[in-house]
Design a protein around this motif. Structure first.
Motif, mmCIF file in Angstrom:
data_model
loop_
_atom_site.group_PDB
_atom_site.id
_atom_site.type_symbol
_atom_site.label_atom_id
_atom_site.label_comp_id
_atom_site.label_asym_id
_atom_site.label_seq_id
_atom_site.Cartn_x
_atom_site.Cartn_y
_atom_site.Cartn_z
ATOM 1 N N LEU A 131 0.829 -1.206 0.000
ATOM 2 C CA LEU A 131 0.000 0.000 0.000
ATOM 3 C C LEU A 131 0.867 1.261 0.000
ATOM 4 C CD1 LEU A 131 -2.927 0.842 -0.087
ATOM 5 C CD2 LEU A 131 -2.958 0.911 2.413
ATOM 6 N N ALA A 132 2.073 1.171 0.567
ATOM 7 C CA ALA A 132 2.999 2.304 0.496
ATOM 8 C C ALA A 132 3.342 2.622 -0.955
ATOM 9 C CB ALA A 132 4.270 2.000 1.285
ATOM 10 N N GLY A 133 3.555 1.583 -1.755
ATOM 11 C CA GLY A 133 3.836 1.799 -3.173
ATOM 12 C C GLY A 133 2.639 2.339 -3.926
ATOM 13 N N VAL A 134 1.443 1.884 -3.558
ATOM 14 C CA VAL A 134 0.219 2.352 -4.206
ATOM 15 C C VAL A 134 0.051 3.855 -4.017
ATOM 16 C CG1 VAL A 134 -2.307 2.221 -4.143
ATOM 17 C CG2 VAL A 134 -0.948 0.122 -4.066
ATOM 18 N N THR A 135 0.332 4.343 -2.808
ATOM 19 C CA THR A 135 0.148 5.777 -2.524
ATOM 20 C C THR A 135 1.338 6.622 -2.953
ATOM 21 O OG1 THR A 135 1.020 5.482 -0.268
ATOM 22 C CG2 THR A 135 -1.362 5.281 -0.571
ATOM 23 N N TRP A 136 2.473 5.990 -3.180
ATOM 24 C CA TRP A 136 3.695 6.728 -3.512
ATOM 25 C C TRP A 136 3.741 7.140 -4.981
ATOM 26 C CZ3 TRP A 136 9.053 3.831 -3.564
ATOM 27 C CH2 TRP A 136 10.046 4.714 -3.972
ATOM 28 N N ILE A 137 3.458 6.213 -5.895
ATOM 29 C CA ILE A 137 3.746 6.412 -7.311
ATOM 30 C C ILE A 137 2.641 7.197 -8.011
ATOM 31 C CG2 ILE A 137 4.283 5.243 -9.470
ATOM 32 C CD1 ILE A 137 6.376 4.824 -7.335
ATOM 33 N N SER A 138 3.004 8.295 -8.649
ATOM 34 C CA SER A 138 2.054 9.079 -9.447
ATOM 35 C C SER A 138 1.859 8.434 -10.810
ATOM 36 C CB SER A 138 2.557 10.511 -9.622
ATOM 37 O OG SER A 138 2.661 11.183 -8.384
ATOM 38 N N SER A 139 0.807 8.844 -11.496
ATOM 39 C CA SER A 139 0.513 8.306 -12.822
ATOM 40 C C SER A 139 1.194 9.155 -13.893
ATOM 41 C CB SER A 139 -0.995 8.269 -13.063
ATOM 42 O OG SER A 139 -1.277 7.930 -14.400
ATOM 43 N N SER A 140 2.265 8.631 -14.478
ATOM 44 C CA SER A 140 2.975 9.370 -15.526
ATOM 45 C C SER A 140 2.076 9.614 -16.730
ATOM 46 C CB SER A 140 4.219 8.596 -15.964
ATOM 47 O OG SER A 140 5.082 8.397 -14.878
ATOM 48 N N GLY A 141 1.270 8.609 -17.094
ATOM 49 C CA GLY A 141 0.399 8.738 -18.262
ATOM 50 C C GLY A 141 -0.636 9.826 -18.095
ATOM 51 N N VAL A 142 -1.326 9.827 -16.949
ATOM 52 C CA VAL A 142 -2.354 10.838 -16.699
ATOM 53 C C VAL A 142 -1.730 12.222 -16.613
ATOM 54 C CG1 VAL A 142 -4.096 11.628 -15.054
ATOM 55 C CG2 VAL A 142 -3.873 9.191 -15.551
ATOM 56 N N ILE A 143 -0.600 12.338 -15.910
ATOM 57 C CA ILE A 143 0.046 13.641 -15.726
ATOM 58 C C ILE A 143 0.542 14.199 -17.059
ATOM 59 C CG2 ILE A 143 2.046 14.789 -14.698
ATOM 60 C CD1 ILE A 143 1.676 12.866 -12.299
ATOM 61 N N ALA A 144 1.139 13.347 -17.878
ATOM 62 C CA ALA A 144 1.607 13.808 -19.186
ATOM 63 C C ALA A 144 0.450 14.323 -20.036
ATOM 64 C CB ALA A 144 2.332 12.668 -19.908
ATOM 65 N N LYS A 145 -0.666 13.606 -19.995
ATOM 66 C CA LYS A 145 -1.841 14.033 -20.775
ATOM 67 C C LYS A 145 -2.396 15.352 -20.252
ATOM 68 C CE LYS A 145 -6.198 12.313 -22.678
ATOM 69 N NZ LYS A 145 -6.876 13.612 -22.585
ATOM 70 N N VAL A 146 -2.452 15.499 -18.935
ATOM 71 C CA VAL A 146 -2.986 16.728 -18.341
ATOM 72 C C VAL A 146 -2.102 17.918 -18.685
ATOM 73 C CG1 VAL A 146 -3.404 17.903 -16.150
ATOM 74 C CG2 VAL A 146 -4.229 15.570 -16.485
ATOM 75 N N LEU A 147 -0.782 17.742 -18.600
ATOM 76 C CA LEU A 147 0.129 18.837 -18.939
ATOM 77 C C LEU A 147 -0.039 19.264 -20.391
ATOM 78 C CD1 LEU A 147 3.421 17.708 -17.133
ATOM 79 C CD2 LEU A 147 1.847 19.520 -16.428
ATOM 80 N N GLY A 148 -0.239 18.280 -21.273
ATOM 81 C CA GLY A 148 -0.478 18.609 -22.675
ATOM 82 C C GLY A 148 -1.790 19.332 -22.881
ATOM 83 N N ASP A 149 -2.842 18.873 -22.211
ATOM 84 C CA ASP A 149 -4.154 19.501 -22.346
ATOM 85 C C ASP A 149 -4.153 20.934 -21.829
ATOM 86 O OD1 ASP A 149 -5.119 17.183 -23.439
ATOM 87 O OD2 ASP A 149 -6.044 16.451 -21.592
ATOM 88 N N LEU A 150 -3.379 21.187 -20.766
ATOM 89 C CA LEU A 150 -3.345 22.517 -20.174
ATOM 90 C C LEU A 150 -2.314 23.434 -20.832
ATOM 91 C CD1 LEU A 150 -3.618 21.625 -16.356
ATOM 92 C CD2 LEU A 150 -5.429 22.411 -17.887
#
Length: 409
Positions: free
Chosen positions: A120-139
């Protein structure tokens, strides 16, 4: 008859995923929560359980994980990884401390034991690279000054996966201290060897894989990746780590060409992976863990914002850029589900899968919102706090002038 049912079920899954993806794109949302909900609807305890295509979907889901990690590896060269590690490792340590500890603490408070706490530590630690990359592009923020800081944090998380996944794999398999240490040593040795080879002989490897024919390039890269992933898994190292290392070893035009060719396959099998995870989660098991998932989502959203703010401040970014960096890192997604899936497959804790599903659903929806609104909200709050001071100063200044004025005779 069985093959006909399999084709009907799998075709329906793919068609449904395509329609859900189009729906999400219309509203500029990540399709991941919709894929998870689709899996919940047609899995164990869902509206219409699927039986004939389950084994086929499981194989597709495994390929999806491999392609996700391969594509992440293709984003970076070995020299970039080494440079980021040297420059931004303090941000990675802060990221780990602030975001992994809440997950571990919740697992221990729920009485799930140390193995579930590590997962569960790993689940809460790692961000979503795919979602973040898409959001940065959209914004339209790809060229912003804070974006390299965000990418550096994500790169460090990806590097940490090469160490973390073998540890989790050994723990969930019930391996002893000696076996677990051997697994970790093999993983670190393989990662170090691949980085060394990529730095020294990356051009030679890329030249060997390179081809002017897209079909041949696709077959060679995909075949090599699945082969290495299989060998890694045979050595008790995660197949995902093997795929990630293959991506790092490739560079230049080969990496760009492979990225273009494999992107549609990545999207297809990644969507199947999210559906597969949802298929193995009983919807009735989510309500009991919804409150812990919501609390954990709120806490780790704030800790991710703090992580991005600190990392951006360390890089000399302005205050607004710090808030934007923090808000962009909130989303969790594919990595969190991959990590939880390892524990679910091993039967570590029945409630871990439902909690991870609810947690990811909350943050994959909240993430794009925090990326968009964290900086405006922080700016508004800062002005609101300063406005009483300004008002007080404007009220006291005339009186002060009157008090200082000479008294007429």
């Amino acid at each position: 008859m069985h093959s006909a049912v399999l084709l009907i079920e799998f075709g329906s899954i793919i068609l449904g995923l395509g329609l859900l993806g189009r729906f999400a794109a219309r509203f500029r949302l990540s399709p991941i929560p919709l894929y998870l909900l689709a899996g919940l609807a047609f899995g164990e305890g869902g509206l219409l359980p699927l039986g004939a295509s389950e084994e086929f979907v499981a194989t597709g889901a495994e390929i999806g994980v491999i392609l996700l990690l391969l594509m992440l590896g293709l984003e970076y060269t070995a020299s970039d990884l080494v440079s980021n590690l040297k420059t931004h490792y303090p941000s990675g340590l802060v990221d780990c401390a602030l975001n992994a500890l809440p997950g571990a603490a919740v697992a221990l408070l729920l009485g799930w034991g140390p193995v579930a706490a590590v997962v569960l530590a790993g689940v809460t630690w790692i961000s979503s690279s795919g979602v973040i990359a898409k959001v940065l592009g959209d914004l339209g923020r790809v060229g912003n000054r804070e974006t390299p800081v965000i990418l550096s944090v994500l790169v460090l998380e990806d590097l940490a996966m090469a160490v973390y996944l073998p540890i989790v794999t050994a723990l969930v398999a019930g391996a002893g201290l000696l076996a677990g240490s051997l697994t970790l040593a093999i993983a670190l040795g393989a990662a170090g060897l691949v980085l060394f080879v990529a730095l020294r002989y990356g051009r030679v490897i890329s030249r060997f894989v390179s081809s002017d024919d897209p079909e041949k390039l696709l077959l060679v890269v995909l075949g090599l990746t699945i082969l290495v992933a299989g060998v890694a898994q045979q050595l008790q190292v995660s197949a995902a780590v093997g795929a990630f290392l293959v991506g790092i070893a490739l560079s230049g035009e080969v990496a760009e060409g492979a990225h273009t060719l494999l992107s549609p396959l990545r999207d297809l099998f990644a969507a199947v992976f999210f559906v597969f995870f949802g298929l193995h989660t009983d919807p009735s098991s989510i309500p009991p863990v919804l409150l812990p998932a919501l609390g954990l989502a709120v806490v780790t959203a704030l800790t991710k914002i703090a992580t991005g703010y600190w990392a951006a401040r360390r890089a000399g970014i302005s205050v607004k850029g710090r808030w934007r960096a923090g808000g962009a890192l909130v989303a969790r997604g594919e990595f969190s589900i991959v990590i939880a899936g390892l524990a679910v497959s091993a039967g570590i804790e029945p409630s871990l899968g439902p909690l991870a599903t609810a947690y990811v659903l909350i943050l994959v929806v909240l993430g794009p919102l925090t990326a968009r609104y964290t900086e405006p909200v922080a700016t508004w709050w800062s002005r609101r706090r300063e406005s009483p001071r300004v008002t007080a100063e404007t009220e006291t200044t005339p009186r002060a002038k009157e008090a200082d004025a000479p008294v007429a005779d």
